[in-house]
Design a protein around this motif. Structure first.
Motif, PDB file in Angstrom:
ATOM      1  N   PHE A   1       0.713  -1.156  -0.075  1.00 53.33           N
ATOM      2  CA  PHE A   1      -0.032  -0.051  -0.178  1.00 53.33           C
ATOM      3  C   PHE A   1       0.961   1.205   0.043  1.00 53.33           C
ATOM      4  CE2 PHE A   1       0.562   0.360   4.750  1.00 53.33           C
ATOM      5  CZ  PHE A   1       0.428  -1.277   5.064  1.00 53.33           C
ATOM      6  N   GLY A   2       1.776   1.304  -1.159  1.00 48.63           N
ATOM      7  CA  GLY A   2       2.493   2.442  -0.944  1.00 48.63           C
ATOM      8  C   GLY A   2       3.924   2.722  -0.512  1.00 48.63           C
ATOM      9  N   GLY A   3       4.416   1.752   0.181  1.00 45.90           N
ATOM     10  CA  GLY A   3       5.599   1.579   0.693  1.00 45.90           C
ATOM     11  C   GLY A   3       6.730   1.406  -0.118  1.00 45.90           C
ATOM     12  N   SER A   4       7.953   1.915   0.201  1.00 47.58           N
ATOM     13  CA  SER A   4       9.252   1.649  -0.671  1.00 47.58           C
ATOM     14  C   SER A   4       9.758   0.393  -0.343  1.00 47.58           C
ATOM     15  CB  SER A   4      10.140   2.829  -0.473  1.00 47.58           C
ATOM     16  OG  SER A   4      11.195   2.828  -1.112  1.00 47.58           O
ATOM     17  N   LEU A   5      10.210  -0.290  -1.429  1.00 46.77           N
ATOM     18  CA  LEU A   5      11.428  -1.324  -1.008  1.00 46.77           C
ATOM     19  C   LEU A   5      12.323  -0.780  -0.340  1.00 46.77           C
ATOM     20  CD1 LEU A   5      10.532  -3.211  -4.635  1.00 46.77           C
ATOM     21  CD2 LEU A   5      10.162  -4.069  -2.246  1.00 46.77           C
ATOM     22  N   ILE A   6      13.094  -1.512   0.322  1.00 42.61           N
ATOM     23  CA  ILE A   6      14.384  -1.145   0.980  1.00 42.61           C
ATOM     24  C   ILE A   6      14.115  -0.057   2.013  1.00 42.61           C
ATOM     25  CG2 ILE A   6      16.832  -0.296   0.454  1.00 42.61           C
ATOM     26  CD1 ILE A   6      16.503  -2.937  -0.570  1.00 42.61           C
ATOM     27  N   ARG A   7      12.909   0.334   2.359  1.00 41.87           N
ATOM     28  CA  ARG A   7      12.755   1.261   3.454  1.00 41.87           C
ATOM     29  C   ARG A   7      13.048   0.493   4.790  1.00 41.87           C
ATOM     30  NH1 ARG A   7      13.617   3.460   7.178  1.00 41.87           N
ATOM     31  NH2 ARG A   7      12.738   5.158   8.168  1.00 41.87           N
ATOM     32  N   PRO A   8      12.575  -0.792   5.074  1.00 43.08           N
ATOM     33  CA  PRO A   8      13.013  -1.384   6.125  1.00 43.08           C
ATOM     34  C   PRO A   8      14.402  -1.325   6.433  1.00 43.08           C
ATOM     35  CG  PRO A   8      11.148  -2.578   5.303  1.00 43.08           C
ATOM     36  CD  PRO A   8      11.676  -1.507   4.293  1.00 43.08           C
ATOM     37  N   GLU A   9      14.957  -1.692   5.405  1.00 45.95           N
ATOM     38  CA  GLU A   9      16.606  -1.977   5.383  1.00 45.95           C
ATOM     39  C   GLU A   9      17.587  -0.662   5.565  1.00 45.95           C
ATOM     40  OE1 GLU A   9      14.550  -3.215   3.139  1.00 45.95           O
ATOM     41  OE2 GLU A   9      14.765  -5.253   2.754  1.00 45.95           O
ATOM     42  N   ALA A  10      16.863   0.382   5.114  1.00 44.95           N
ATOM     43  CA  ALA A  10      17.766   1.556   4.882  1.00 44.95           C
ATOM     44  C   ALA A  10      18.708   2.108   5.702  1.00 44.95           C
ATOM     45  CB  ALA A  10      16.914   2.777   4.416  1.00 44.95           C
ATOM     46  N   THR A  11      18.164   2.185   7.011  1.00 45.04           N
ATOM     47  CA  THR A  11      18.754   2.801   8.099  1.00 45.04           C
ATOM     48  C   THR A  11      20.200   1.794   8.415  1.00 45.04           C
ATOM     49  OG1 THR A  11      16.902   3.846   9.017  1.00 45.04           O
ATOM     50  CG2 THR A  11      18.984   3.900  10.206  1.00 45.04           C
ATOM     51  N   GLY A  12      19.846   0.679   8.649  1.00 40.98           N
ATOM     52  CA  GLY A  12      21.069  -0.344   8.955  1.00 40.98           C
ATOM     53  C   GLY A  12      22.022  -0.378   7.566  1.00 40.98           C
ATOM     54  N   TYR A  13      21.590  -0.568   6.510  1.00 39.96           N
ATOM     55  CA  TYR A  13      22.280  -0.611   5.102  1.00 39.96           C
ATOM     56  C   TYR A  13      23.083   0.724   5.234  1.00 39.96           C
ATOM     57  CZ  TYR A  13      20.031  -4.544   3.003  1.00 39.96           C
ATOM     58  OH  TYR A  13      19.552  -5.826   2.724  1.00 39.96           O
ATOM     59  N   GLY A  14      22.283   1.767   5.262  1.00 39.26           N
ATOM     60  CA  GLY A  14      22.958   2.973   4.835  1.00 39.26           C
ATOM     61  C   GLY A  14      24.115   3.146   5.959  1.00 39.26           C
ATOM     62  N   ASN A  15      23.987   2.906   7.001  1.00 35.00           N
ATOM     63  CA  ASN A  15      25.106   3.083   8.254  1.00 35.00           C
ATOM     64  C   ASN A  15      26.224   2.295   7.676  1.00 35.00           C
ATOM     65  OD1 ASN A  15      26.479   3.803  10.434  1.00 35.00           O
ATOM     66  ND2 ASN A  15      25.334   2.374  11.878  1.00 35.00           N
ATOM     67  N   VAL A  16      25.966   1.022   6.981  1.00 35.15           N
ATOM     68  CA  VAL A  16      27.057   0.407   6.789  1.00 35.15           C
ATOM     69  C   VAL A  16      27.763   0.839   5.185  1.00 35.15           C
ATOM     70  CG1 VAL A  16      28.009  -1.858   5.927  1.00 35.15           C
ATOM     71  CG2 VAL A  16      26.207  -1.955   7.646  1.00 35.15           C
ATOM     72  N   TYR A  17      26.928   1.512   4.456  1.00 23.98           N
ATOM     73  CA  TYR A  17      27.444   2.302   3.472  1.00 23.98           C
ATOM     74  C   TYR A  17      28.293   3.475   3.988  1.00 23.98           C
ATOM     75  CZ  TYR A  17      24.077  -0.397   0.733  1.00 23.98           C
ATOM     76  OH  TYR A  17      23.148  -1.433   0.108  1.00 23.98           O
ATOM     77  N   PHE A  18      27.928   3.976   4.618  1.00 19.27           N
ATOM     78  CA  PHE A  18      28.635   5.184   5.536  1.00 19.27           C
ATOM     79  C   PHE A  18      30.040   4.873   6.187  1.00 19.27           C
ATOM     80  CE2 PHE A  18      30.018   8.835   7.867  1.00 19.27           C
ATOM     81  CZ  PHE A  18      29.455   9.909   7.142  1.00 19.27           C
ATOM     82  N   LEU A  19      30.002   3.549   6.942  1.00 20.39           N
ATOM     83  CA  LEU A  19      31.122   3.202   7.512  1.00 20.39           C
ATOM     84  C   LEU A  19      32.102   2.768   6.188  1.00 20.39           C
ATOM     85  CD1 LEU A  19      32.607   1.787   9.756  1.00 20.39           C
ATOM     86  CD2 LEU A  19      31.329  -0.295   9.130  1.00 20.39           C
ATOM     87  N   GLN A  20      31.566   2.011   5.268  1.00 21.89           N
ATOM     88  CA  GLN A  20      32.573   1.720   4.257  1.00 21.89           C
ATOM     89  C   GLN A  20      33.186   3.048   3.670  1.00 21.89           C
ATOM     90  OE1 GLN A  20      29.812  -0.655   1.633  1.00 21.89           O
ATOM     91  NE2 GLN A  20      31.471  -1.768   1.347  1.00 21.89           N
ATOM     92  N   GLU A  21      32.404   4.085   3.421  1.00 19.99           N
ATOM     93  CA  GLU A  21      33.152   5.393   2.916  1.00 19.99           C
ATOM     94  C   GLU A  21      34.278   5.721   3.926  1.00 19.99           C
ATOM     95  OE1 GLU A  21      32.467   6.808   0.167  1.00 19.99           O
ATOM     96  OE2 GLU A  21      31.191   5.360  -0.597  1.00 19.99           O
TER      97      GLU A  21
END
Ligand code: NDP
Length: 444
Positions: free
Chosen positions: A197-217
């Motif tokens: 009903f209108g949610g985005s794929l990857i929204r549940p994952e986004a904060t955790g994934y994003g943190n790891v992407y930032f760590l990698q940078e």
């Protein structure tokens, strides 16, 4: 502008709000120099206008439990600043919720949303309702009662709430359902909705994934790879689970997770199968992390946090002020060389000072956990366009945004010795955009 005067004034006008002063202190201390280079900011009293929320709505929430007993809780929405776009930020359901915590979260959110490069203002809200031990029906009735009051203050172009502690997909769905019934519109006013009903794929994952992407940078700047690194994660909710999932996929070994009861230490690593156990335990059965230790025969430490276990990298992903100065010194003594925050303001000021003095890589939540806000922004875009992007498309955009946040931190936070002060970088980058928009839009 002088930091101590700003803080003294806030303490006088808003007594007993320690988390709020702490968040303001961190930002104002970082931007003091830049702010004072712009006399027009002071003439327009930007700092006071930025520290005090645009509006705070508070209300009583009355609901009945399964036995028919009637309870009342407090509900709040802090609409901090909408100069960059509609108010946007989480809703927290936790017994500890009070205005100090919500004001700190809303204040932080304004700068975090500014960093995402998306047009979103900052807000936060919630209730002192304790969801622990409540049935599904009780959660639903509480969410409906909460929205019966809040709905008239939010809207797709006004204020778009999301999840936070105690508010996940289930709670968002109940609140969204009630909002639609009252507002008679399907405009996707919440983010973190179900994909049906209108949610985005990857929204549940986004904060955790994003943190790891930032760590990698951050690691790249020192030529360090993530593979085989030992990571201590705290929390076992939304942010922690997806942080561990992404770390596993990159070959790191996560040895700790926690909840408010204590932490588990599994030196063999919390692999994909064990993480599945945690996801079911937490998301379906609402169980305790202690049960992991019983299942896999590892150490469980009651009433403690995981920072005394040896690790290369720490990723606090539970709550504010969960990592003290003493914890920080222990982490450093054990060889920890990077800390990337999934939670909002998890390190105390003393801990942050210890990380800076040691010169390790340290990313504040404002930058490192902005992936959730970013994909919330992308969910709003998809709702407005009435279409859905694929998981790969959203993930790619998330990676681009996290990279850009890292670049902004480097731009404003690189010190003469070449090290990056990510706190300074994130605060100045976030502030400058908000300040320019406030100057352009006049005295409001
Ligand atoms: P969840 O409710 O899904 O999980 C919270 C986790 O933290 C649980 O394991 C919980 O344990 C633990 N926890 C909560 N309060 C305490 C406490 N006082 N002491 C010790 N442990 C505690 O929340 P999220 O994962 O969504 O949020 C975690 C953090 O990340 C928060 O700081 C939030 O502001 C931040 N954040 C979340 C975003 C999101 O997209 N969800 C976005 C940006 C930041 P228990 O189950 O026992 O309560």
């Amino acid at each position: 502008m002088k930091v101590n005067e700003v803080l003294e004034d806030l303490k006088r006008r808003f007594p007993n709000e320690p988390e709020y002063y702490q968040a303001v202190d961190e930002v104002v201390s970082s931007i003091e120099e830049v702010y004072n280079q712009h006399p027009e900011f002071e003439t327009n009293n930007l700092i006071e206008r930025l520290c005090i929320p645009d509006r705070i709505v508070s209300f009583r929430v009355t609901w009945a439990d399964d036995a028919g007993r009637v309870h009342t809780n407090m509900g709040y929405r802090v609409q901090h600043n909408n100069v960059l776009g509609p108010y946007k930020g989480g809703i927290r359901f936790h017994a500890s919720v009070n205005l100090s915590i919500l004001k700190f979260l809303a204040f932080e959110q304004t700068f975090k949303n500014s960093l995402t490069t998306l047009p979103m203002g900052g807000a936060n809200g919630g209730s002192d309702f304790n969801p622990k031990g409540k049935s599904n029906a009780e959660i639903m009735r509480f969410c409906q009662a909460f929205i019966t009051e809040l709905w008239r203050h939010i809207g797709p172009d006004t204020d778009v709430p999301a999840g936070d502690i105690g508010v996940g997909g289930r709670e968002i769905a109940y609140m969204y359902g009630m909002y639609k019934k009252l507002a008679r519109e399907n405009t996707g006013v919440f983010t973190g909705k179900g994909v049906e009903f209108g949610g985005s794929l990857i929204r549940p994952e986004a904060t955790g994934y994003g943190n790891v992407y930032f760590l990698q940078e951050m690691l790249v700047t020192r030529g360090i790879g993530i593979k085989d690194k030992v990571v201590a994660v705290s929390g076992s909710g939304n942010v922690a689970q997806y942080t561990v999932e992404k770390l596993n996929s990159l070959g790191a070994r996560v040895v700790t997770m926690s909840d408010s009861g204590g932490y588990i230490y599994d030196p063999k690593g919390i692999d994909a199968e064990k993480l599945e156990f945690i996801a079911e335990l937490k998301n379906l059965y609402r169980g305790r992390i202690r049960e992991y230790a019983e299942q896999y025969g590892c150490k469980y430490v009651e009433g403690a946090r995981p920072w005394y276990e040896k690790c290369d990298i720490a990723m606090p992903s539970a709550t504010q002020n969960e990592l003290t100065g003493k914890d920080a010194r222990t982490l450093l003594a054990n060889g920890c060389f990077a800390v990337s925050e999934g939670a909002s303001m998890p390190s105390t000021p003393e801990a942050v000072d210890a990380f800076h003095e040691a010169g390790i890589l340290y990313a504040p939540g404002k930058a490192a956990n902005a992936g959730g806000a970013s994909v919330s922004g992308l969910e709003m875009s998809q709702n407005a366009m009435k279409l859905s992007w694929t998981a790969a498309e959203v993930d790619e955009k998330l990676q681009v945004i996290m990279k850009s946040i890292h670049e902004q931190c480097m731009k404003y936070g690189t010190l003469p010795n070449g090290c990056v002060n990510y706190v300074k970088g994130a605060n100045i980058a976030g502030f400058m955009k908000v300040a320019r928009a406030m100057m352009a839009q006049g005295i409001l």
